[in-house]
Design an enzyme around this catalytic site. Sequence first.
Site, PDB file in Angstrom:
ATOM      1  N   ASP A 102      36.888  40.951  40.608  1.00 14.33           N
ATOM      2  CA  ASP A 102      37.441  41.872  39.604  1.00 14.33           C
ATOM      3  C   ASP A 102      38.915  41.517  39.392  1.00 14.33           C
ATOM      4  O   ASP A 102      39.394  40.479  39.872  1.00 14.33           O
ATOM      5  CB  ASP A 102      37.266  43.319  40.062  1.00 14.33           C
ATOM      6  CG  ASP A 102      38.081  43.627  41.306  1.00 14.33           C
ATOM      7  OD1 ASP A 102      38.651  42.684  41.897  1.00 14.33           O
ATOM      8  OD2 ASP A 102      38.173  44.811  41.682  1.00 14.33           O
ATOM      9  N   GLU A 114      30.620  51.516  42.767  1.00 16.65           N
ATOM     10  CA  GLU A 114      31.222  50.429  41.981  1.00 16.65           C
ATOM     11  C   GLU A 114      31.273  50.782  40.498  1.00 16.65           C
ATOM     12  O   GLU A 114      32.225  50.447  39.819  1.00 16.65           O
ATOM     13  CB  GLU A 114      30.453  49.117  42.188  1.00 16.65           C
ATOM     14  CG  GLU A 114      30.614  48.506  43.572  1.00 16.65           C
ATOM     15  CD  GLU A 114      32.067  48.190  43.927  1.00 16.65           C
ATOM     16  OE1 GLU A 114      32.908  48.059  43.019  1.00 16.65           O
ATOM     17  OE2 GLU A 114      32.369  48.104  45.131  1.00 16.65           O
ATOM     18  N   TRP A 130      31.881  55.766  50.429  1.00 16.12           N
ATOM     19  CA  TRP A 130      30.733  54.893  50.164  1.00 16.12           C
ATOM     20  C   TRP A 130      30.627  53.761  51.188  1.00 16.12           C
ATOM     21  O   TRP A 130      29.760  52.916  51.096  1.00 16.12           O
ATOM     22  CB  TRP A 130      30.787  54.320  48.751  1.00 16.12           C
ATOM     23  CG  TRP A 130      32.121  53.772  48.352  1.00 16.12           C
ATOM     24  CD1 TRP A 130      32.543  52.496  48.488  1.00 16.12           C
ATOM     25  CD2 TRP A 130      33.185  54.509  47.740  1.00 16.12           C
ATOM     26  NE1 TRP A 130      33.820  52.384  48.014  1.00 16.12           N
ATOM     27  CE2 TRP A 130      34.240  53.599  47.535  1.00 16.12           C
ATOM     28  CE3 TRP A 130      33.352  55.840  47.341  1.00 16.12           C
ATOM     29  CZ2 TRP A 130      35.449  53.978  46.959  1.00 16.12           C
ATOM     30  CZ3 TRP A 130      34.552  56.215  46.765  1.00 16.12           C
ATOM     31  CH2 TRP A 130      35.580  55.295  46.572  1.00 16.12           C
ATOM     32  N   GLN A 162      36.587  51.992  35.961  1.00 12.06           N
ATOM     33  CA  GLN A 162      37.761  52.343  35.143  1.00 12.06           C
ATOM     34  C   GLN A 162      38.571  53.459  35.774  1.00 12.06           C
ATOM     35  O   GLN A 162      39.401  54.065  35.111  1.00 12.06           O
ATOM     36  CB  GLN A 162      37.326  52.829  33.749  1.00 12.06           C
ATOM     37  CG  GLN A 162      36.279  52.012  33.058  1.00 12.06           C
ATOM     38  CD  GLN A 162      36.866  50.820  32.337  1.00 12.06           C
ATOM     39  OE1 GLN A 162      38.078  50.727  32.185  1.00 12.06           O
ATOM     40  NE2 GLN A 162      36.034  49.906  31.906  1.00 12.06           N
ATOM     41  N   LEU A 182      35.287  61.627  34.427  1.00  6.67           N
ATOM     42  CA  LEU A 182      35.485  60.213  34.775  1.00  6.67           C
ATOM     43  C   LEU A 182      35.661  59.350  33.519  1.00  6.67           C
ATOM     44  O   LEU A 182      36.171  58.238  33.587  1.00  6.67           O
ATOM     45  CB  LEU A 182      34.281  59.670  35.575  1.00  6.67           C
ATOM     46  CG  LEU A 182      34.202  60.081  37.038  1.00  6.67           C
ATOM     47  CD1 LEU A 182      32.858  59.688  37.632  1.00  6.67           C
ATOM     48  CD2 LEU A 182      35.324  59.446  37.849  1.00  6.67           C
ATOM     49  N   CYS A 211      49.846  31.454  51.381  1.00  2.59           N
ATOM     50  CA  CYS A 211      50.019  31.771  49.959  1.00  2.59           C
ATOM     51  C   CYS A 211      50.993  30.822  49.258  1.00  2.59           C
ATOM     52  O   CYS A 211      52.204  30.835  49.522  1.00  2.59           O
ATOM     53  CB  CYS A 211      50.512  33.214  49.840  1.00  2.59           C
ATOM     54  SG  CYS A 211      50.706  33.729  48.138  1.00  2.59           S
ATOM     55  N   TYR A 249      30.374  41.367  38.582  1.00  3.61           N
ATOM     56  CA  TYR A 249      31.139  41.931  39.700  1.00  3.61           C
ATOM     57  C   TYR A 249      30.287  42.930  40.494  1.00  3.61           C
ATOM     58  O   TYR A 249      30.197  42.851  41.721  1.00  3.61           O
ATOM     59  CB  TYR A 249      32.413  42.625  39.184  1.00  3.61           C
ATOM     60  CG  TYR A 249      33.062  43.439  40.250  1.00  3.61           C
ATOM     61  CD1 TYR A 249      33.833  42.835  41.239  1.00  3.61           C
ATOM     62  CD2 TYR A 249      32.863  44.832  40.329  1.00  3.61           C
ATOM     63  CE1 TYR A 249      34.392  43.573  42.270  1.00  3.61           C
ATOM     64  CE2 TYR A 249      33.414  45.577  41.349  1.00  3.61           C
ATOM     65  CZ  TYR A 249      34.179  44.942  42.317  1.00  3.61           C
ATOM     66  OH  TYR A 249      34.710  45.683  43.339  1.00  3.61           O
TER      67      TYR A 249
HETATM   68  S1  SF4 Z   1      51.672  36.662  50.325  1.00  2.32           S
HETATM   69 FE1  SF4 Z   1      52.211  38.082  48.747  1.00  2.32          FE
HETATM   70  S2  SF4 Z   1      51.535  37.159  46.852  1.00  2.32           S
HETATM   71 FE2  SF4 Z   1      50.543  36.059  48.506  1.00  2.32          FE
HETATM   72  S3  SF4 Z   1      48.554  37.053  48.728  1.00  2.32           S
HETATM   73 FE3  SF4 Z   1      49.954  38.069  50.149  1.00  2.32          FE
HETATM   74  S4  SF4 Z   1      50.813  39.807  49.033  1.00  2.32           S
HETATM   75 FE4  SF4 Z   1      49.855  38.426  47.557  1.00  2.32          FE
END
Ligand code: SF4
Length: 357
Positions: free
Chosen positions: A134, A33, A20, A38, A76, A204, A116
């Site tokens: 999502d 989508e 897609w 599911q 599905l 992160c 979404y």
């Molecule tokens: S560093 Fe690890 S926890 Fe953080 S977004 Fe990337 S994969 Fe996810």
Amino acid sequence: MRIADILLTWYKECKRDLPWRKDKDPYKIWVSEVMLQQTRVEVVKSYFERWMERFPTLESLAGAREEEVIQYWQGLGYYSRARNLLEGVREVSVSYGGQVPETKEEVVKLAGVGDYTAGAILSIAYNKQEPAIDGNVLRVFSRLYCIDGDISSPVVKKQIRELVEREISFDYPGDFNQALMDLGATICIPKVPRCPICPLQKQCLGKEKGLQQQLPVKKKKTPPLPVRLVAGVLQQGEFFLLRQRPAKGLLAGMWEFPAVEIQAEEDAIAVFRQIFLCETGQEVELQSLLFKCTHTFSHRKWDISFYHCTGSPGNIPTGSRISWVNKRDWGKLSFAGPHRKMADFFVENRKKILQNR
Ligand code: SF4
């Protein structure tokens, strides 16, 4: 460097090759989508391709019969998705001249289109700055920003939405959303995220605090309620007694062998005979067990036993959804999940079943 820039650079190199994604047709994005809601990507790929061979355009789907559409959806599950999709494309065909509308207000009003799906269609097909949030995106953002509130709570969802709105790319919102989908599906996966190869590892907060595996925080779901059912397979020559489920609710409009829910403490045979007679007008005896299976829905888990039944034909109550259906027409019907398994089992083992009677 901004999160969006990092994600877009990574996406350019690592994006998944999905059928897609070959063009930006809003109809195709919509179908994909809905199928993905599911179902796993690997399963959806072949369904999507088969679907596009039969319904290549919005108008071709809008003009199709519901029974045929359901057949192409068979396997599905969650068939209300297919019905809503059909209703939605018909609405677009009639009210928007076949062109999927370009505003959030209009798109979310279409049958089966939630926040979404609207975000995905608008950002990918029309380059609108709409987030598509999502479960994957909730997980990625809860880790990125080390959010330890319950991920299913409206407060946390709102908090994450605001963060995504702040981070979304101005020029390439569709690629930004798809990059997040891919990151959540391939790197920031549930349980053990693959942080060492993540393009956002330096940004992160969850990883910095060593909490990536504890996030997101989710309240425990209640397990699906076990439900015991006995179904009767009653045959007259080539005809079988079948029932069409109500137009609304679980497995709406699909066909099944008449089945009765049995409570734990009840005498299954007596209850089955009594309700079967009431609903179908047929007085029956349960003979051999033909087939048994379980089927899990989001809130219920069916444990269903199909019995060969015998009896003398009675009158079907007027206004009921019961009919005698010739076996050669089974292929045209949309059977409800486990009932399709029973029908297939019967076709495959017909000789053996007849010998054992
Ligand atoms: S560093 Fe690890 S926890 Fe953080 S977004 Fe990337 S994969 Fe996810």
